[in-house]
Design a protein around this motif. Structure first.
Motif, short mmCIF file in Angstrom:
data_model
loop_
_atom_site.label_atom_id
_atom_site.label_comp_id
_atom_site.label_asym_id
_atom_site.label_seq_id
_atom_site.Cartn_x
_atom_site.Cartn_y
_atom_site.Cartn_z
N GLU A 44 41.72 13.87 -12.98
CA GLU A 44 40.88 12.45 -12.63
C GLU A 44 42.29 11.12 -12.63
O GLU A 44 41.07 10.43 -11.09
N LEU A 45 43.38 11.41 -12.83
CA LEU A 45 44.22 10.85 -12.73
C LEU A 45 45.01 10.67 -11.47
O LEU A 45 45.19 10.58 -10.57
N ALA A 46 44.91 12.19 -11.62
CA ALA A 46 45.79 12.41 -9.86
C ALA A 46 44.86 12.82 -8.79
O ALA A 46 44.97 12.15 -7.79
N GLY A 47 43.36 12.39 -9.52
CA GLY A 47 42.38 12.49 -7.96
C GLY A 47 42.59 10.63 -7.25
O GLY A 47 42.61 10.56 -6.16
N LYS A 48 42.74 10.57 -8.34
CA LYS A 48 42.79 8.61 -8.68
C LYS A 48 44.25 8.27 -7.82
O LYS A 48 43.88 7.39 -5.94
N LEU A 49 45.46 8.61 -7.43
CA LEU A 49 46.72 8.37 -7.22
C LEU A 49 46.47 9.15 -5.32
O LEU A 49 46.96 8.34 -4.73
N ALA A 50 45.62 10.45 -5.07
CA ALA A 50 45.82 10.37 -4.19
C ALA A 50 45.07 9.68 -3.20
O ALA A 50 44.56 10.19 -1.55
N GLN A 51 43.64 7.93 -3.44
CA GLN A 51 43.38 7.64 -3.38
C GLN A 51 43.97 6.23 -2.60
O GLN A 51 43.57 5.53 -1.71
N PHE A 52 45.28 6.23 -3.10
CA PHE A 52 46.22 4.69 -2.68
C PHE A 52 46.29 4.74 -0.91
O PHE A 52 46.01 3.58 -0.78
N SER A 58 42.36 0.15 4.05
CA SER A 58 40.91 -0.39 3.98
C SER A 58 41.39 -2.12 3.28
O SER A 58 40.50 -2.69 4.07
N VAL A 59 42.06 -2.25 2.67
CA VAL A 59 42.78 -3.16 2.76
C VAL A 59 42.87 -4.71 3.52
O VAL A 59 42.80 -5.34 3.99
N ASP A 61 42.19 -2.95 6.80
CA ASP A 61 41.62 -3.11 8.04
C ASP A 61 40.32 -4.50 7.31
O ASP A 61 39.85 -5.03 8.62
N LYS A 62 40.32 -4.59 6.29
CA LYS A 62 38.77 -5.20 5.95
C LYS A 62 40.28 -6.99 5.58
O LYS A 62 39.23 -7.48 4.99
N GLY A 63 41.03 -6.91 4.67
CA GLY A 63 41.47 -7.89 4.20
C GLY A 63 41.28 -7.97 3.19
O GLY A 63 41.09 -9.77 3.31
N GLU A 64 40.29 -7.36 2.33
CA GLU A 64 40.21 -7.91 0.59
C GLU A 64 41.34 -7.53 0.03
O GLU A 64 40.92 -6.00 -0.35
N PRO A 65 41.82 -8.58 -0.43
CA PRO A 65 42.62 -7.60 -1.69
C PRO A 65 42.37 -7.71 -2.66
O PRO A 65 42.95 -6.42 -3.54
N HIS A 66 41.21 -8.20 -3.08
CA HIS A 66 40.38 -7.37 -4.35
C HIS A 66 40.18 -5.82 -4.31
O HIS A 66 40.10 -5.65 -5.79
N LEU A 67 40.27 -5.10 -2.94
CA LEU A 67 40.06 -3.74 -3.34
C LEU A 67 41.39 -2.81 -4.01
O LEU A 67 41.46 -2.08 -4.84
N LEU A 68 42.35 -3.48 -3.86
CA LEU A 68 43.24 -3.54 -4.16
C LEU A 68 43.56 -3.96 -6.13
O LEU A 68 43.91 -3.18 -6.54
N CYS A 69 42.85 -4.30 -6.27
CA CYS A 69 42.83 -4.97 -7.51
C CYS A 69 42.09 -4.16 -8.81
O CYS A 69 42.18 -3.13 -9.60
N ALA A 70 40.73 -3.53 -8.27
CA ALA A 70 40.22 -3.20 -8.17
C ALA A 70 40.38 -1.90 -8.12
O ALA A 70 40.15 -0.70 -9.53
N TYR A 71 41.25 -1.09 -7.98
CA TYR A 71 41.42 0.03 -7.50
C TYR A 71 42.96 1.03 -8.57
O TYR A 71 42.95 1.43 -9.56
#
Length: 126
Positions: A44-52, A58-59, A61-71
């Motif tokens: 599960e942890l490795a899967g999340k790391l792979a999404q970075f 996405s941040v 493209d969309k200009g939404e830094p809160h997506l990084l905070c949530a990640y």
């Protein structure tokens, strides 16, 4: 507050990894080798790391830094579960230990990069 989606909570996750490497007496970059993911928490942890990279794109493209905070919040929570359920330094097999150290080092690197992008300097101790 150290609870919830706060900067101290995210910084604490990084310092937890740093404490593992302090006990080991090595730096993050000194751990090499292959990942051998067996436990559900490792996968599960490795899967999340792979999404970075996807999250960063996405941040941007969309200009939404809160997506990084949530990640980063999700990553910190997954690391906490991994840390509590998968012994790192006390793993009985050397291959498992090294794989978990590598996973922890990758987590630290990702947390550090993400936090710095948000303007937060990481700490080695809290």
């Amino acid at each position: 507050s150290f609870e919830g989606n706060t900067a101290p909570y995210l910084l604490y996750a990084y310092t937890r990894v740093a404490s593992v490497f302090r006990k080991l007496g090595k730096g993050f970059e000194e751990i090499g080798g292959q990942l051998n993911l067996q436990a559900a928490h490792e996968i599960e942890l490795a899967g999340k790391l792979a999404q970075f990279n996807e999250v960063l794109a996405s941040v941007a493209d969309k200009g939404e830094p809160h997506l990084l905070c949530a990640y980063l919040y999700d990553l910190a929570g997954l690391f906490s579960s991994f840390y509590e359920n998968c012994p790192i330094l006390s793993a009985e097999e050397e291959g498992v230990r090294n794989s978990r150290l590598r996973l922890a080092a990758l987590t630290a690197r990702t947390l550090k990069q993400g936090l710095e992008l948000l303007g937060l300097e990481t700490l080695e101790r809290m």
